[in-house]
Design a protein around this motif. Sequence first.
Motif, PDB file in Angstrom:
ATOM      1  N   GLN A   1       0.805  -1.260   0.002  1.00  0.00           N
ATOM      2  CA  GLN A   1       0.139  -0.022   0.168  1.00  0.00           C
ATOM      3  C   GLN A   1       0.691   1.336   0.007  1.00  0.00           C
ATOM      4  N   GLN A   2       2.022   1.411   0.917  1.00  0.00           N
ATOM      5  CA  GLN A   2       2.662   2.425   1.048  1.00  0.00           C
ATOM      6  C   GLN A   2       3.553   2.617  -0.497  1.00  0.00           C
ATOM      7  N   ASN A   3       3.938   1.670  -1.109  1.00  0.00           N
ATOM      8  CA  ASN A   3       4.958   1.734  -2.458  1.00  0.00           C
ATOM      9  C   ASN A   3       3.940   2.073  -3.377  1.00  0.00           C
ATOM     10  N   ILE A   4       2.731   1.647  -3.520  1.00  0.00           N
ATOM     11  CA  ILE A   4       1.756   1.952  -4.486  1.00  0.00           C
ATOM     12  C   ILE A   4       1.756   3.434  -4.472  1.00  0.00           C
ATOM     13  N   ALA A   5       1.450   4.133  -3.121  1.00  0.00           N
ATOM     14  CA  ALA A   5       1.197   5.711  -2.940  1.00  0.00           C
ATOM     15  C   ALA A   5       2.342   6.358  -3.735  1.00  0.00           C
ATOM     16  N   ARG A   6       3.620   5.911  -3.170  1.00  0.00           N
ATOM     17  CA  ARG A   6       4.614   6.463  -3.664  1.00  0.00           C
ATOM     18  C   ARG A   6       5.018   6.526  -5.096  1.00  0.00           C
ATOM     19  N   ILE A   7       4.805   5.322  -5.673  1.00  0.00           N
ATOM     20  CA  ILE A   7       5.121   5.444  -6.969  1.00  0.00           C
ATOM     21  C   ILE A   7       4.132   6.305  -7.995  1.00  0.00           C
ATOM     22  N   ALA A   8       2.898   6.083  -7.392  1.00  0.00           N
ATOM     23  CA  ALA A   8       1.690   6.839  -8.159  1.00  0.00           C
ATOM     24  C   ALA A   8       1.908   8.275  -8.034  1.00  0.00           C
ATOM     25  N   ARG A   9       2.458   8.770  -7.058  1.00  0.00           N
ATOM     26  CA  ARG A   9       2.853  10.428  -6.940  1.00  0.00           C
ATOM     27  C   ARG A   9       3.959  10.851  -7.665  1.00  0.00           C
ATOM     28  N   THR A  10       4.894   9.806  -7.781  1.00  0.00           N
ATOM     29  CA  THR A  10       6.204  10.186  -8.402  1.00  0.00           C
ATOM     30  C   THR A  10       6.427   9.852  -9.834  1.00  0.00           C
ATOM     31  N   ILE A  11       5.964   8.828 -10.093  1.00  0.00           N
ATOM     32  CA  ILE A  11       6.261   8.314 -11.356  1.00  0.00           C
ATOM     33  C   ILE A  11       6.118   9.017 -12.766  1.00  0.00           C
ATOM     34  N   ALA A  12       4.824   9.514 -12.657  1.00  0.00           N
ATOM     35  CA  ALA A  12       4.309  10.418 -14.112  1.00  0.00           C
ATOM     36  C   ALA A  12       5.037  11.544 -14.044  1.00  0.00           C
ATOM     37  N   ILE A  13       5.430  12.266 -12.920  1.00  0.00           N
ATOM     38  CA  ILE A  13       6.177  13.400 -12.851  1.00  0.00           C
ATOM     39  C   ILE A  13       7.493  13.361 -13.627  1.00  0.00           C
ATOM     40  N   ARG A  14       8.194  12.018 -13.044  1.00  0.00           N
ATOM     41  CA  ARG A  14       9.574  11.802 -13.733  1.00  0.00           C
ATOM     42  C   ARG A  14       9.645  11.631 -15.152  1.00  0.00           C
ATOM     43  N   LEU A  15       8.354  10.784 -15.598  1.00  0.00           N
ATOM     44  CA  LEU A  15       8.371  10.592 -16.939  1.00  0.00           C
ATOM     45  C   LEU A  15       8.227  11.627 -17.803  1.00  0.00           C
ATOM     46  N   LEU A  16       7.248  12.553 -17.403  1.00  0.00           N
ATOM     47  CA  LEU A  16       6.931  13.818 -17.897  1.00  0.00           C
ATOM     48  C   LEU A  16       8.384  14.631 -17.993  1.00  0.00           C
ATOM     49  N   GLY A  17       9.121  14.789 -17.122  1.00  0.00           N
ATOM     50  CA  GLY A  17      10.378  15.385 -17.203  1.00  0.00           C
ATOM     51  C   GLY A  17      11.164  14.733 -18.424  1.00  0.00           C
ATOM     52  N   PHE A  18      11.518  13.347 -18.365  1.00  0.00           N
ATOM     53  CA  PHE A  18      12.274  12.644 -19.232  1.00  0.00           C
ATOM     54  C   PHE A  18      11.650  13.016 -20.745  1.00  0.00           C
ATOM     55  N   TYR A  19      10.343  12.826 -20.893  1.00  0.00           N
ATOM     56  CA  TYR A  19       9.798  12.924 -22.352  1.00  0.00           C
ATOM     57  C   TYR A  19       9.814  14.338 -22.915  1.00  0.00           C
ATOM     58  N   LEU A  20       9.232  15.220 -22.153  1.00  0.00           N
ATOM     59  CA  LEU A  20       9.276  16.777 -22.434  1.00  0.00           C
ATOM     60  C   LEU A  20      10.744  16.935 -22.765  1.00  0.00           C
ATOM     61  N   SER A  21      11.513  16.898 -21.855  1.00  0.00           N
ATOM     62  CA  SER A  21      12.966  17.448 -21.944  1.00  0.00           C
ATOM     63  C   SER A  21      13.640  16.841 -23.190  1.00  0.00           C
ATOM     64  N   SER A  22      13.399  15.724 -23.567  1.00  0.00           N
ATOM     65  CA  SER A  22      13.866  14.954 -24.560  1.00  0.00           C
ATOM     66  C   SER A  22      13.491  15.368 -26.085  1.00  0.00           C
ATOM     67  N   VAL A  23      12.092  15.513 -26.178  1.00  0.00           N
ATOM     68  CA  VAL A  23      11.460  15.925 -27.187  1.00  0.00           C
ATOM     69  C   VAL A  23      11.924  17.492 -27.523  1.00  0.00           C
ATOM     70  N   ALA A  24      11.800  18.119 -26.436  1.00  0.00           N
ATOM     71  CA  ALA A  24      12.352  19.538 -26.688  1.00  0.00           C
ATOM     72  C   ALA A  24      13.825  19.762 -26.987  1.00  0.00           C
ATOM     73  N   VAL A  25      14.480  18.939 -26.717  1.00  0.00           N
ATOM     74  CA  VAL A  25      16.161  18.773 -27.208  1.00  0.00           C
ATOM     75  C   VAL A  25      16.085  18.558 -28.920  1.00  0.00           C
ATOM     76  N   ILE A  26      15.386  17.516 -29.075  1.00  0.00           N
ATOM     77  CA  ILE A  26      15.081  17.041 -30.499  1.00  0.00           C
ATOM     78  C   ILE A  26      14.571  18.100 -31.387  1.00  0.00           C
ATOM     79  N   LEU A  27      13.650  18.759 -30.978  1.00  0.00           N
ATOM     80  CA  LEU A  27      13.008  19.866 -31.726  1.00  0.00           C
ATOM     81  C   LEU A  27      14.131  21.139 -31.805  1.00  0.00           C
ATOM     82  N   CYS A  28      15.058  21.367 -30.701  1.00  0.00           N
ATOM     83  CA  CYS A  28      15.786  22.620 -30.916  1.00  0.00           C
ATOM     84  C   CYS A  28      16.896  22.150 -31.822  1.00  0.00           C
TER      85      CYS A  28
END
Length: 445
Positions: A225-252
């Motif tokens: 239960q504790q691990n589910i809560a921790r993952i749900a709060r953080t994983i999407a934010i990390r992925l959004l950072g990876f994806y957005l940053s990478s695509v921004a570099v590609i487009l630049c």
Amino acid sequence: MASGRLDSAPAASLRIRHITMISLGGVMGAGFFIGASGAIAMAGPAVLLSYAFAGILIYFVNLILCDLLGRTPHRGSFVSQVGHILGPRCGFVMGWTYLLVWVTTLAAEIMAAASLLAPLVPLPYWLLELLVLGSMTVLNLASVRGYGEIEYGLSFTKVAAVLVFLGIGATALARGHHVAHAAFLDGGLFPHGAVAMLSAVPVVVFSMAGTEIGTIAALDSDRPQQNIARIARTIAIRLLGFYLSSVAVILCILPWRTVVPGHSPFLQVLGALHIPFADGMMTIVILAAVLSTLNSGLYASSRILRDVALAGNAPASLRATGAASGIPHRAVLWVAASSAAVAASAILSPTLVFSFLISVVGVFIIAGNMMVVVARLCLVPDGRRSARFTLAGLAAVLVAMAVDPHARHELALGSIAIGGIFLLECIVSARRRRRKPAGADHVPG
């Protein structure tokens, strides 16, 4: 309904570091390193908005998943939760659409791995596919802890590669290596119209699909239960950072019109910057990404298949697990065999079976997320603004697909497929009622 997984993780073999990397590993596959090219071609510079919007939706879906699992404990995975709240019919559709998404994804990853290995290993293409799938299947059958350790290493390779890529890109931009403003906005921010930005969201969501794997893996940890809560709060934010940053570099660094769908834009950037040994390095990284997605996909889909069987929506033999390990061996083998069959269909019937499956997975993912949100609203209907926003956002994506002539075909096929699964559930339920003796108990839940 499936029960007991939150309170009885049989092996309790995974730690938070495993679960975090497993969550990343499920999404950063070929759909990220290669699939970004298709999204860029579809939306142009507005693809940054597509990634941002998709990331926000995925973030809220993960929060809703966490809330859902927290409020209905001891009922297995999120698929079981949806079936418990929305009824067995929705549970049937949710389970089988999720499984079809993963079987199709695994088949695509098998073919990608074989294509990467073919120039290096002098074996027939079909044999390379079987060797790749077989090795990942054996790993999943061996032990949960072994799976977690291998996945940790593969995911770490991908994360490190993205960080190195971002470092190279940032250095190049600091030194003035960037496309002209006119090339970046060639055709404007919305060269294919604003609707194309939303129509690209299913492509992006498909590349991000897998964030929920962390909630499945957490069931095999010592504090689910504790691990589910921790993952749900953080994983999407990390992925959004990876994806957005990478695509921004590609487009630049690359004019967006030079990005070739089906080819890695990461490799194009490294080539444009004349990075030595870029081909070899990216081949290793993409191969690690593909194997990681195969590994995580087999793990997650086999657990979901077992939950589907526990709900009575798949053969009862698939409920079995190893007495000591808790691994659903038959479910792992079933998923592996199904993925192999889909991969074979890509060779035998590329324009029919495989093309159909690839076309519908985006709609399946959107529909599955919508069912999760609706389940949350039904559980606690009041005061859930984030859930309503998420549902509206997902609905807006479907509307955009209906308006966009390029995405309309996929929406139609996906809708027909979901309707077919609903019809199949009606047939299965009717046959089950006819065979069931009077007074027989329901499937245990």
